[in-house]
Design an enzyme around this catalytic site. Structure first.
Site, PDB file in Angstrom:
ATOM      1  CG  HIS A  13      -1.787   1.209   1.331  1.00  0.00           C
ATOM      2  ND1 HIS A  13      -3.138   1.115   1.601  1.00  0.00           N
ATOM      3  CD2 HIS A  13      -1.555   2.532   1.182  1.00  0.00           C
ATOM      4  CE1 HIS A  13      -3.676   2.310   1.619  1.00  0.00           C
ATOM      5  NE2 HIS A  13      -2.727   3.207   1.366  1.00  0.00           N
ATOM      6  CG  HIS A  15      -0.754   7.198  -1.346  1.00  0.00           C
ATOM      7  ND1 HIS A  15      -2.050   7.349  -1.803  1.00  0.00           N
ATOM      8  CD2 HIS A  15      -0.847   6.542  -0.156  1.00  0.00           C
ATOM      9  CE1 HIS A  15      -2.885   6.825  -0.907  1.00  0.00           C
ATOM     10  NE2 HIS A  15      -2.178   6.328   0.087  1.00  0.00           N
ATOM     11  CE  LYS A  98      -7.861   2.400  -0.061  1.00  0.00           C
ATOM     12  NZ  LYS A  98      -6.744   3.312   0.111  1.00  0.00           N
ATOM     13  CG  HIS A 135      -9.505   5.182   3.868  1.00  0.00           C
ATOM     14  ND1 HIS A 135      -8.290   5.826   3.829  1.00  0.00           N
ATOM     15  CD2 HIS A 135     -10.166   5.707   4.933  1.00  0.00           C
ATOM     16  CE1 HIS A 135      -8.225   6.704   4.829  1.00  0.00           C
ATOM     17  NE2 HIS A 135      -9.355   6.651   5.511  1.00  0.00           N
ATOM     18  CG  HIS A 173      -4.393   2.883   5.974  1.00  0.00           C
ATOM     19  ND1 HIS A 173      -5.716   2.952   6.334  1.00  0.00           N
ATOM     20  CD2 HIS A 173      -4.308   3.470   4.754  1.00  0.00           C
ATOM     21  CE1 HIS A 173      -6.387   3.551   5.375  1.00  0.00           C
ATOM     22  NE2 HIS A 173      -5.562   3.871   4.401  1.00  0.00           N
ATOM     23  CG  ASP A 246      -1.167   5.186   3.824  1.00  0.00           C
ATOM     24  OD1 ASP A 246      -1.317   5.409   2.613  1.00  0.00           O
ATOM     25  OD2 ASP A 246      -1.892   5.678   4.697  1.00  0.00           O
TER      26      ASP A 246
HETATM   27  O1  DOR Z   1      -2.604   9.905   5.450  1.00  0.00           O
HETATM   28  C1  DOR Z   1      -3.036   9.548   4.369  1.00  0.00           C
HETATM   29  N1  DOR Z   1      -2.566  10.040   3.214  1.00  0.00           N
HETATM   30  N2  DOR Z   1      -4.031   8.645   4.345  1.00  0.00           N
HETATM   31  C2  DOR Z   1      -4.651   8.323   3.216  1.00  0.00           C
HETATM   32  O2  DOR Z   1      -5.570   7.544   3.286  1.00  0.00           O
HETATM   33  C3  DOR Z   1      -4.274   8.955   1.945  1.00  0.00           C
HETATM   34  C4  DOR Z   1      -2.914   9.475   1.963  1.00  0.00           C
HETATM   35  C5  DOR Z   1      -2.636  10.447   0.829  1.00  0.00           C
HETATM   36  O3  DOR Z   1      -2.962  10.146  -0.305  1.00  0.00           O
HETATM   37  O4  DOR Z   1      -2.061  11.509   1.111  1.00  0.00           O
HETATM   38 ZN    ZN Z   2      -3.018   5.205   1.561  1.00  0.00          ZN
END
Ligand code: DOR
Ligand code: ZN
Length: 344
Positions: A13, A15, A98, A135, A173, A246
């Site tokens: 997981h 980004h 997702k 989520h 998470h 995450d």
């Molecule tokens: O803290 C987070 N940041 N939680 C999320 O679910 C998304 C992520 C983000 O994309 O910045």
């Molecule tokens: Zn995330």
């Protein structure tokens, strides 16, 4: 023990973002992880097979030469997602969808406002051997932010898991003892990812001598009893819990702001921080399964063949990372010392 050799891990997981971010985020993850589940919350979000394929190409173009890094793509569910979208995504090699409740987090305004209407989509995911990544927070303003995960379990997740016994669900998470218990007691089709920040910190760490925006993520850190439950869950060695950082970069000025963004950018220190946690718990022998085996086993993917080596050698996480466009990112645990260092 001064050296730890484990099977090459994956990050289930994270980004990467897009554009200029990719030159920073993809090498940071590929230095250590062979595969990663890539979150689809771009602007606009990755809602179709075509968008996922194009995004995958941009990630591969940003991968270091010879890294063999493999991005695993996900589809962003909206109220308009159809079963045909799911089938097309499957044909394009997308592995999971997702589910963000609308408004739950970064770039989720276009996401799902009516969970019930997605039942046929959940069925299609199961039929196409794709996973549902969740989520798990309700977004109602009248629900205390620290209770949103538990309320999501009670109102939504329990029903989804019950109604779809053939659907593999990853509760992403997780942050509470409620989530740990729900996953532990649930069917074998239910698993969870656990981040470094939720293992290392609790909500006190948001307010140490002042507000700490770089410890702010969503779901927000909970009280220490919940942190302890997460630590016990990973220390148990249960195959239902696996590594998902995450890692979520935001430019420094967007976190240090009057309305700061949620997300911790941990890619440069994630495996080292997990090693630190497992060492503190006296279960370093369980790190490899958590980082490199439980995830692929749950996803039904092969285990990686190579290894990584971690040396017991303290180093300091940089205070700041400079991006090619001149922006800076403050990494998670900036300026702090980590006991383990990735070799090579
Ligand atoms: O803290 C987070 N940041 N939680 C999320 O679910 C998304 C992520 C983000 O994309 O910045
Ligand atoms: Zn995330």
């Amino acid at each position: 023990m001064n050296e730890l050799v484990i099977r090459t891990p994956d990050d289930w997981h994270l980004h990467f973002r897009d554009g200029d971010f990719l030159a920073e985020t993809v090498p940071a993850t590929a230095r250590c992880f062979r595969r990663a589940i890539v979150m689809p919350n771009l602007t606009p979000p990755v809602t179709t097979a075509d968008l996922a394929v194009a995004y995958r190409q941009r990630i591969l173009a940003a991968s270091p030469e010879g890294s063999h890094f493999e991005p695993l793509m996900t589809l962003y569910l909206t109220d308009k997602t159809t079963t045909a979208d799911i089938r097309a995504a499957r044909r394009a090699g997308v592995v999971a969808a997702k589910l963000y409740p609308a408004g739950a987090t970064t770039n989720s305004s276009a996401a799902v406002s009516s969970l019930d209407s997605l039942e046929p989509v959940f069925e299609a995911l199961a039929e196409n051997a794709m996973l549902l990544l969740v989520h798990g927070e309700v977004t109602d303003g009248d629900i205390d932010i620290f209770d949103r995960e538990k309320v999501f379990i009670d109102r939504h997740l329990e029903g989804i898991v019950d109604r779809h016994p053939g659907l593999k669900v990853v509760f992403e998470h997780i942050t509470t003892k409620d989530a740990v218990d729900f996953v532990m007691d649930g069917p074998i089709t239910l698993a969870a990812t656990v981040t470094p920040q939720h293992l290392l910190l609790n909500r006190n760490d948001l307010f140490v001598g002042g507000i700490r925006p770089h410890n702010y993520c969503l779901p927000v850190l909970k009280r220490s009893t919940h942190q302890q439950a997460l630590r016990q869950a990973v220390a148990s060695g249960s195959p239902k819990f696996f590594l998902g950082t995450d890692s979520a970069p935001h430019a420094k000025h967007k976190k240090e702001a009057s309305c700061g963004c949620a997300g911790c950018y941990s890619a440069w220190s994630a495996i080292e921080l997990y090693a630190q946690v497992f060492e503190e718990l006296g279960v370093l022998d369980k790190l490899e399964a958590f980082a490199s085996e439980h995830g692929p086993n749950f996803y039904g993917l092969p285990l990686n063949q190579g290894t990584i080596t971690l040396a017991k050698r303290p180093w300091q996480i940089p205070e700041v990372i400079k991006m090619s466009d001149g922006d800076t990112i403050v990494p998670f645990f900036a300026g702090q010392t980590v006991g383990w260092q990735l070799q090579g």
